[in-house]
Design a protein around this motif. Structure first.
Motif, PDB file in Angstrom:
ATOM      1  N   ILE A 122       0.860  -1.224   0.060  1.00  0.00           N
ATOM      2  CA  ILE A 122       0.056   0.085   0.081  1.00  0.00           C
ATOM      3  C   ILE A 122       0.839   1.198  -0.028  1.00  0.00           C
ATOM      4  CG2 ILE A 122      -1.624   1.398   1.443  1.00  0.00           C
ATOM      5  CD1 ILE A 122      -2.918  -1.356   2.312  1.00  0.00           C
ATOM      6  N   ARG A 123       1.816   1.150   0.770  1.00  0.00           N
ATOM      7  CA  ARG A 123       2.663   2.205   0.838  1.00  0.00           C
ATOM      8  C   ARG A 123       3.432   2.595  -0.399  1.00  0.00           C
ATOM      9  NH1 ARG A 123       4.992   0.640   6.303  1.00  0.00           N
ATOM     10  NH2 ARG A 123       3.836   2.233   7.610  1.00  0.00           N
ATOM     11  N   LYS A 124       3.910   1.458  -1.122  1.00  0.00           N
ATOM     12  CA  LYS A 124       4.880   1.463  -2.237  1.00  0.00           C
ATOM     13  C   LYS A 124       3.648   2.093  -3.671  1.00  0.00           C
ATOM     14  CE  LYS A 124       8.257  -1.775  -1.438  1.00  0.00           C
ATOM     15  NZ  LYS A 124       8.779  -3.037  -1.456  1.00  0.00           N
ATOM     16  N   SER A 125       2.667   1.273  -3.579  1.00  0.00           N
ATOM     17  CA  SER A 125       1.570   1.817  -4.660  1.00  0.00           C
ATOM     18  C   SER A 125       1.106   3.194  -4.477  1.00  0.00           C
ATOM     19  CB  SER A 125       0.731   0.580  -4.984  1.00  0.00           C
ATOM     20  OG  SER A 125      -0.075   0.362  -3.699  1.00  0.00           O
ATOM     21  N   ASP A 126       0.738   3.619  -3.361  1.00  0.00           N
ATOM     22  CA  ASP A 126       0.249   4.685  -2.679  1.00  0.00           C
ATOM     23  C   ASP A 126      -1.329   4.834  -2.763  1.00  0.00           C
ATOM     24  OD1 ASP A 126       0.094   7.235  -1.033  1.00  0.00           O
ATOM     25  OD2 ASP A 126       0.309   8.292  -3.083  1.00  0.00           O
ATOM     26  N   LEU A 174      -0.691  -7.044  -4.172  1.00  0.00           N
ATOM     27  CA  LEU A 174      -0.789  -7.201  -2.511  1.00  0.00           C
ATOM     28  C   LEU A 174      -1.218  -6.033  -1.994  1.00  0.00           C
ATOM     29  CD1 LEU A 174       3.012  -8.347  -2.789  1.00  0.00           C
ATOM     30  CD2 LEU A 174       0.818  -9.824  -2.776  1.00  0.00           C
ATOM     31  N   ASN A 175      -1.818  -4.894  -2.350  1.00  0.00           N
ATOM     32  CA  ASN A 175      -2.243  -4.005  -1.581  1.00  0.00           C
ATOM     33  C   ASN A 175      -3.536  -3.895  -1.386  1.00  0.00           C
ATOM     34  OD1 ASN A 175      -2.476  -3.633  -4.403  1.00  0.00           O
ATOM     35  ND2 ASN A 175      -2.598  -1.117  -4.294  1.00  0.00           N
ATOM     36  N   VAL A 176      -4.380  -5.117  -1.359  1.00  0.00           N
ATOM     37  CA  VAL A 176      -5.703  -5.409  -1.054  1.00  0.00           C
ATOM     38  C   VAL A 176      -5.974  -5.801   0.357  1.00  0.00           C
ATOM     39  CG1 VAL A 176      -7.789  -6.836  -2.000  1.00  0.00           C
ATOM     40  CG2 VAL A 176      -5.703  -5.949  -3.424  1.00  0.00           C
ATOM     41  N   ARG A 231      -3.036   5.903   7.299  1.00  0.00           N
ATOM     42  CA  ARG A 231      -1.712   5.771   8.104  1.00  0.00           C
ATOM     43  C   ARG A 231      -0.836   5.551   6.867  1.00  0.00           C
ATOM     44  NH1 ARG A 231      -3.197   1.786  12.087  1.00  0.00           N
ATOM     45  NH2 ARG A 231      -0.781   0.984  11.592  1.00  0.00           N
ATOM     46  N   PHE A 232      -1.376   4.796   5.709  1.00  0.00           N
ATOM     47  CA  PHE A 232      -0.500   4.229   4.724  1.00  0.00           C
ATOM     48  C   PHE A 232      -0.625   5.000   3.454  1.00  0.00           C
ATOM     49  CE2 PHE A 232      -1.304   0.775   7.614  1.00  0.00           C
ATOM     50  CZ  PHE A 232      -0.124   0.618   8.134  1.00  0.00           C
ATOM     51  N   THR A 233      -1.955   5.479   3.183  1.00  0.00           N
ATOM     52  CA  THR A 233      -2.475   6.181   1.934  1.00  0.00           C
ATOM     53  C   THR A 233      -3.426   6.922   1.968  1.00  0.00           C
ATOM     54  OG1 THR A 233      -2.660   5.937  -0.772  1.00  0.00           O
ATOM     55  CG2 THR A 233      -3.391   4.087   0.954  1.00  0.00           C
TER      56      THR A 233
END
Length: 179
Positions: free
Chosen positions: A27-31, A51-53, A71-73
């Motif tokens: 989530i952090r990487k893909s924003d 993986l951001n699911v 907190r992440f996006t």
């Protein structure tokens, strides 16, 4: 398919985000984060490489879920089923997203009822679907335009009566004004 676990002191549906521990770095990487209804949707997505699911307990999305993800996006994309429960959850989530300070969008699936089914048919279609988002309120407007004949007075009234409460829950006057 599932036993609906009751809310208890130990298990609070309004706070639990299934798969967040495994998804947070992605989530952090893909924003952006994709929120689905079921645990099987998350598992299938992770197996397909998206993986951001994460998942809520069905369509019971809350401000606490959105704040945990914030907190992440700030970019939250819902991929709920296009049934009445999914649509009602989207209507509720529009106002909650504004309170949580996140941008809420929708991911539409064509030819499948949920991400798990789409992934089992063709994982590449899921990869493509998560990349295309529609702002949640615009998605609702498009949906209700297709359900109502807005060329007639009766259709316009039904369209307006349905969407006015959703728009009314927006608290930011700048976001609210165009609608």
């Amino acid at each position: 398919k599932y036993i609906n676990t009751p809310q208890t002191i130990v298990y609070d549906k309004g706070r639990q985000v299934f798969g967040l521990s495994a998804a947070k770095e992605s989530i952090r990487k893909s924003d952006y984060a994709v929120v689905v209804e079921g645990n099987m949707d998350v598992i299938a997505s992770h197996q397909a490489g998206v993986l951001n699911v994460v998942a809520t307990a069905g369509t019971a999305i809350t401000e606490m879920h959105l704040k945990a993800l914030a907190r992440f996006t700030g970019d939250i994309r819902l991929c709920f089923d296009a049934d009445s429960a999914g649509i009602n959850a989207t209507e509720r989530a529009v106002g909650l997203a504004q309170k949580a300070g996140v941008t809420l969008s929708m991911i539409s699936l064509s030819g499948s009822k949920d991400p798990d089914e789409l992934i089992s048919k063709d994982p590449k279609k899921w990869l493509a679907a998560v990349a295309v988002k529609t702002y949640a309120l615009d998605w609702l407007i498009e949906r209700y335009q297709s359900l109502n004949d807005i060329s007639s007075a009766e259709g316009k009234k039904a369209f307006t009566d349905t969407l006015q409460p959703v728009v009314g829950r927006l608290t930011d006057p700048i976001a609210k004004e165009p609608y």
